[in-house]
Design an enzyme around this catalytic site. Structure first.
Site, PDB file in Angstrom:
ATOM      1  N   ASP A  48       0.848  -1.152   0.203  1.00  0.00           N
ATOM      2  CA  ASP A  48      -0.299   0.122  -0.160  1.00  0.00           C
ATOM      3  C   ASP A  48       0.890   1.331  -0.006  1.00  0.00           C
ATOM      4  O   ASP A  48       0.597   2.377   0.340  1.00  0.00           O
ATOM      5  CB  ASP A  48      -0.945  -0.090   1.244  1.00  0.00           C
ATOM      6  CG  ASP A  48      -0.137  -0.234   2.598  1.00  0.00           C
ATOM      7  OD1 ASP A  48       1.039  -0.297   2.516  1.00  0.00           O
ATOM      8  OD2 ASP A  48      -0.962  -0.051   3.576  1.00  0.00           O
ATOM      9  N   HIS A 256      23.318   4.000 -18.561  1.00  0.00           N
ATOM     10  CA  HIS A 256      22.235   4.403 -17.716  1.00  0.00           C
ATOM     11  C   HIS A 256      22.358   3.611 -16.472  1.00  0.00           C
ATOM     12  O   HIS A 256      21.307   3.127 -15.824  1.00  0.00           O
ATOM     13  CB  HIS A 256      20.969   4.406 -18.400  1.00  0.00           C
ATOM     14  CG  HIS A 256      20.510   5.373 -19.277  1.00  0.00           C
ATOM     15  ND1 HIS A 256      19.470   5.530 -19.826  1.00  0.00           N
ATOM     16  CD2 HIS A 256      21.253   6.593 -19.240  1.00  0.00           C
ATOM     17  CE1 HIS A 256      19.488   6.424 -20.285  1.00  0.00           C
ATOM     18  NE2 HIS A 256      20.470   7.368 -20.124  1.00  0.00           N
ATOM     19  N   ASP A 273      26.675  10.987 -12.801  1.00  0.00           N
ATOM     20  CA  ASP A 273      25.856  11.731 -13.478  1.00  0.00           C
ATOM     21  C   ASP A 273      24.745  11.997 -12.590  1.00  0.00           C
ATOM     22  O   ASP A 273      23.598  11.104 -12.547  1.00  0.00           O
ATOM     23  CB  ASP A 273      25.301  10.799 -14.821  1.00  0.00           C
ATOM     24  CG  ASP A 273      24.181  11.696 -15.871  1.00  0.00           C
ATOM     25  OD1 ASP A 273      23.702  12.687 -15.422  1.00  0.00           O
ATOM     26  OD2 ASP A 273      24.228  11.228 -16.856  1.00  0.00           O
ATOM     27  N   ASP A 284      21.312  18.378 -14.764  1.00  0.00           N
ATOM     28  CA  ASP A 284      21.484  17.132 -15.419  1.00  0.00           C
ATOM     29  C   ASP A 284      23.034  17.444 -15.636  1.00  0.00           C
ATOM     30  O   ASP A 284      23.505  18.206 -16.513  1.00  0.00           O
ATOM     31  CB  ASP A 284      20.862  16.948 -16.950  1.00  0.00           C
ATOM     32  CG  ASP A 284      21.208  15.608 -17.282  1.00  0.00           C
ATOM     33  OD1 ASP A 284      21.923  14.762 -16.616  1.00  0.00           O
ATOM     34  OD2 ASP A 284      20.932  15.082 -18.370  1.00  0.00           O
ATOM     35  N   HIS A 367      25.978   7.831 -27.837  1.00  0.00           N
ATOM     36  CA  HIS A 367      24.828   8.703 -27.662  1.00  0.00           C
ATOM     37  C   HIS A 367      24.838  10.026 -28.132  1.00  0.00           C
ATOM     38  O   HIS A 367      26.014  10.499 -28.735  1.00  0.00           O
ATOM     39  CB  HIS A 367      24.416   8.671 -26.169  1.00  0.00           C
ATOM     40  CG  HIS A 367      25.620   9.048 -25.282  1.00  0.00           C
ATOM     41  ND1 HIS A 367      25.997  10.472 -25.493  1.00  0.00           N
ATOM     42  CD2 HIS A 367      26.852   8.750 -24.428  1.00  0.00           C
ATOM     43  CE1 HIS A 367      26.883  10.857 -24.360  1.00  0.00           C
ATOM     44  NE2 HIS A 367      27.450   9.490 -23.989  1.00  0.00           N
ATOM     45  N   HIS A 378      14.805  15.282 -19.768  1.00  0.00           N
ATOM     46  CA  HIS A 378      14.582  15.282 -21.209  1.00  0.00           C
ATOM     47  C   HIS A 378      13.325  16.128 -21.718  1.00  0.00           C
ATOM     48  O   HIS A 378      12.318  15.526 -21.839  1.00  0.00           O
ATOM     49  CB  HIS A 378      14.598  13.738 -21.741  1.00  0.00           C
ATOM     50  CG  HIS A 378      15.945  13.065 -21.500  1.00  0.00           C
ATOM     51  ND1 HIS A 378      15.878  11.918 -21.281  1.00  0.00           N
ATOM     52  CD2 HIS A 378      17.068  13.629 -21.280  1.00  0.00           C
ATOM     53  CE1 HIS A 378      17.367  11.228 -20.884  1.00  0.00           C
ATOM     54  NE2 HIS A 378      17.774  12.167 -20.927  1.00  0.00           N
ATOM     55  N   GLU A 418      27.202  16.816 -23.559  1.00  0.00           N
ATOM     56  CA  GLU A 418      27.405  15.850 -23.000  1.00  0.00           C
ATOM     57  C   GLU A 418      28.221  14.865 -23.492  1.00  0.00           C
ATOM     58  O   GLU A 418      27.789  13.514 -23.905  1.00  0.00           O
ATOM     59  CB  GLU A 418      26.424  15.084 -21.989  1.00  0.00           C
ATOM     60  CG  GLU A 418      24.989  14.896 -22.994  1.00  0.00           C
ATOM     61  CD  GLU A 418      24.161  14.143 -22.016  1.00  0.00           C
ATOM     62  OE1 GLU A 418      24.153  13.053 -21.424  1.00  0.00           O
ATOM     63  OE2 GLU A 418      22.773  14.584 -21.993  1.00  0.00           O
ATOM     64  N   TYR A 422      33.551   5.859 -24.203  1.00  0.00           N
ATOM     65  CA  TYR A 422      33.286   4.464 -23.188  1.00  0.00           C
ATOM     66  C   TYR A 422      34.174   3.293 -23.989  1.00  0.00           C
ATOM     67  O   TYR A 422      33.789   2.944 -24.998  1.00  0.00           O
ATOM     68  CB  TYR A 422      32.064   4.225 -23.201  1.00  0.00           C
ATOM     69  CG  TYR A 422      31.133   5.395 -22.691  1.00  0.00           C
ATOM     70  CD1 TYR A 422      30.875   5.709 -21.567  1.00  0.00           C
ATOM     71  CD2 TYR A 422      30.430   6.195 -23.759  1.00  0.00           C
ATOM     72  CE1 TYR A 422      30.272   6.945 -21.174  1.00  0.00           C
ATOM     73  CE2 TYR A 422      29.838   7.366 -23.646  1.00  0.00           C
ATOM     74  CZ  TYR A 422      29.796   7.593 -22.178  1.00  0.00           C
ATOM     75  OH  TYR A 422      29.051   8.918 -22.003  1.00  0.00           O
ATOM     76  N   ARG A 439      32.219  10.719 -19.155  1.00  0.00           N
ATOM     77  CA  ARG A 439      31.235  11.589 -19.775  1.00  0.00           C
ATOM     78  C   ARG A 439      31.479  12.999 -18.938  1.00  0.00           C
ATOM     79  O   ARG A 439      31.760  12.923 -17.567  1.00  0.00           O
ATOM     80  CB  ARG A 439      29.877  11.228 -19.569  1.00  0.00           C
ATOM     81  CG  ARG A 439      28.832  11.994 -20.151  1.00  0.00           C
ATOM     82  CD  ARG A 439      27.752  11.578 -20.500  1.00  0.00           C
ATOM     83  NE  ARG A 439      26.799  10.867 -19.394  1.00  0.00           N
ATOM     84  CZ  ARG A 439      26.617   9.507 -18.837  1.00  0.00           C
ATOM     85  NH1 ARG A 439      27.462   8.695 -19.715  1.00  0.00           N
ATOM     86  NH2 ARG A 439      26.072   9.236 -17.753  1.00  0.00           N
ATOM     87  N   GLU A 441      29.075  16.488 -18.558  1.00  0.00           N
ATOM     88  CA  GLU A 441      27.933  17.089 -18.892  1.00  0.00           C
ATOM     89  C   GLU A 441      27.615  18.259 -18.184  1.00  0.00           C
ATOM     90  O   GLU A 441      27.800  18.449 -16.980  1.00  0.00           O
ATOM     91  CB  GLU A 441      26.680  15.907 -18.513  1.00  0.00           C
ATOM     92  CG  GLU A 441      25.400  16.601 -18.893  1.00  0.00           C
ATOM     93  CD  GLU A 441      24.347  15.458 -18.814  1.00  0.00           C
ATOM     94  OE1 GLU A 441      24.595  14.669 -18.018  1.00  0.00           O
ATOM     95  OE2 GLU A 441      23.237  15.510 -19.482  1.00  0.00           O
TER      96      GLU A 441
HETATM   97  N1  GLY Z   1      21.238  11.826 -17.008  1.00  0.00           N
HETATM   98  C1  GLY Z   1      20.385  11.607 -18.265  1.00  0.00           C
HETATM   99  C2  GLY Z   1      21.131  12.192 -19.324  1.00  0.00           C
HETATM  100  O1  GLY Z   1      22.388  12.606 -19.172  1.00  0.00           O
HETATM  101  O2  GLY Z   1      20.501  12.193 -20.641  1.00  0.00           O
HETATM  102 MN    MN Z   2      23.103  13.296 -17.473  1.00  0.00          MN
HETATM  103 MN    MN Z   3      21.684  14.455 -20.291  1.00  0.00          MN
END
Ligand code: GLY
Ligand code: MN
Ligand code: MN
Length: 473
Positions: A48, A256, A273, A284, A367, A378, A418, A422, A439, A441
């Protein structure tokens, strides 16, 4: 006084009422009708227990109202109706205050408000004789059947001369466009979110440095995640804007990866991240740092490539440039770095142009370089330029694709930048690079003459990161 404290915020946003008026005018210009905008449903976690409640971003943009079980109905003549939970002393003892429909008009500026239990009775009346019903297609799956049922109820009254809306229109396009360009108040909130996140990254770096200085042989990912959350909450951010990624060593190659319990070891890199949400706006931010404060030679070599790629992306992010320019610029620098470092073998993949044309870089950079960010991490908004004719463009696989050009940036838009690298183990890759994932960002506000990196309170230069991690508290 701490500059990040909540009470220093003084946003001067458009009010929800002004936003509703803009959307109503846009609907009126496009045939008119009535819009139905629900907030997000509550979601059961287990037994619950519910997941922590987060309102719908479009709904909050138009109402400022954070309670669940609420709907906004907006006519193109500007008239607004809110449906919300009724006051209920018994429930309020358990779950807290409810605004209630009696207080909603004065509190939220809507024209009228009713208990949410009256939706089925009132929606057919509100829909009657409207030319169109506008709603957000494909957002909340439970809405479509409700609208169908309300339309069916209107249709049943056709014998009485009542007309049913002749069309259903997607409201997303109008709301997405409105949210894509942020106003000064929204920008203040995004700056605040970004600077809190930056301070959380600094805290994570310092925490690791201190733990290893004190003789620890490892630090768990969840311990670092706890430091981030501590920093978010102590500055008043309501929650992380998305599940925090804290990736020790090889885990950084999982894009991710969620913070778990892996040990971070002294010679490894740590990729974090993580960004907070502050008053409905996301940040982000990614930083990659050496666990114990000193980059190894191979780590630094790849890090400098990613940093140069981000700098190229920053230079390509300005009014008049296209959203995709940052990705093109970053990809060129990363690809050149892959060739220079030997990650890619010139004899196999060819020169820089060949690497880009065949997308050989995707082996190590798979990416995009950025996305819109705002209320949602996003965020909404078209990435292509709707007003321009389609053009042929390289598809990155040696062919071409015909599509509309990438969108032109304008002041008030906010994008992430970003790039990353990798490297998974492979026979044709030097072992010194194996398991390195990097990365960087930042959140970039488009300004009249370039962009402002709102999250640069967290260091990115190798020397800055190492100096911060060397410094004793
Ligand atoms: N943290 C998700 C992205 O960088 O898009
Ligand atoms: Mn990110
Ligand atoms: Mn991002």
């Amino acid at each position: 006084m701490n500059a990040l404290l909540r009470d220093t915020v003084s946003p001067s946003s458009a009010t929800p009422a002004q936003r509703r008026a803009r959307i109503a005018q846009a609907m009126a210009r496009d045939g008119g009708g009535i819009a139905i905008i629900p907030t997000a449903p509550e979601r059961r976690r287990n037994s619950d227990n519910d997941h922590p409640y987060r309102y719908d971003s479009h709904f909050h943009h138009l109402t400022g109202f954070t309670e669940p079980q609420a709907w906004l109905v907006l006519r193109s003549d500007g008239h607004s109706t809110l449906f919300c939970r009724p006051r209920d002393p018994e429930h309020e003892i358990w779950d807290g205050f409810r605004l209630g429909p009696e207080a909603a008009p004065a509190a939220l500026g809507v024209d009228e408000a009713y208990p949410v239990g009256e939706l089925d009775a009132r929606l057919p009346q509100l829909l009657a004789n409207q030319p169109a019903v506008w709603w957000c297609f494909g957002v909340h799956t439970e809405v479509a059947p409700l609208i169908e049922a309300w339309l069916a109820a209107v249709r049943r009254r056709s014998r009485d001369g009542i007309e049913c809306p002749a069309s259903q229109r997607d409201l997303n396009a109008l709301l997405d466009e409105m949210r894509l360009v942020k106003d000064p108040g929204e920008i203040e909130l995004m700056r605040r979110a970004a600077s809190i996140s930056a301070s959380a990254h600094v805290r994570a770096m310092r925490f690791c440095a201190e733990r290893f200085r004190a003789g620890a042989t490892s630090v768990r990912e969840y311990e670092i995640e706890a430091e981030l959350l501590h920093e978010f909450r102590r500055h008043g951010a309501q929650s992380p804007a998305y599940p925090s990624i804290v990736a020790a060593g090889p885990n950084a190659c999982v894009l991710h990866y969620a913070a778990a319990d892996a040990p971070l070891l002294p010679g490894q890199l740590c990729l974090v991240d993580a960004g907070c949400e502050f008053d409905g706006y996301a940040s982000d931010v990614t930083r990659t740092f050496p666990a114990a404060g000193r980059f190894s030679g191979p780590q630094q070599a790849l890090y400098e490539i990613v940093l140069a790629a981000q700098n190229a992306a920053v230079s390509a992010t300005a009014p008049g440039r296209r959203h995709h320019d940052a990705h093109d610029a970053a990809t060129r620098v990363l690809s050149q770095g892959m060739l220079d470092s030997g990650l890619l073998d010139r004899n196999k993949v060819g020169d820089l142009d060949a690497v880009i044309e065949t997308a050989a870089y995707r082996r190590f950079f798979m990416h995009g370089t950025g996305h819109w960010i705002g209320r949602d991490v996003h965020d909404v908004g078209d990435y292509l330029s709707a007003a321009e004719a389609p053009v042929a463009r390289a598809d990155g696989l040696g062919g071409t694709v015909v599509k509309k050009p990438s969108r032109i940036l304008q002041p008030g838009m906010v994008v992430t930048l970003e790039p990353g690298l990798y490297v998974r183990p492979a026979e044709d890759v030097a072992e010194k690079f194996w398991h390195i994932g990097i990365r960087i960002e930042d959140d970039a506000l488009i300004t009249p003459d370039g962009c402002e990196l709102m999250s640069r309170g967290a260091p990115v230069e190798v020397a800055e990161i190492e100096a911060l991690m060397r410094a004793q508290a």
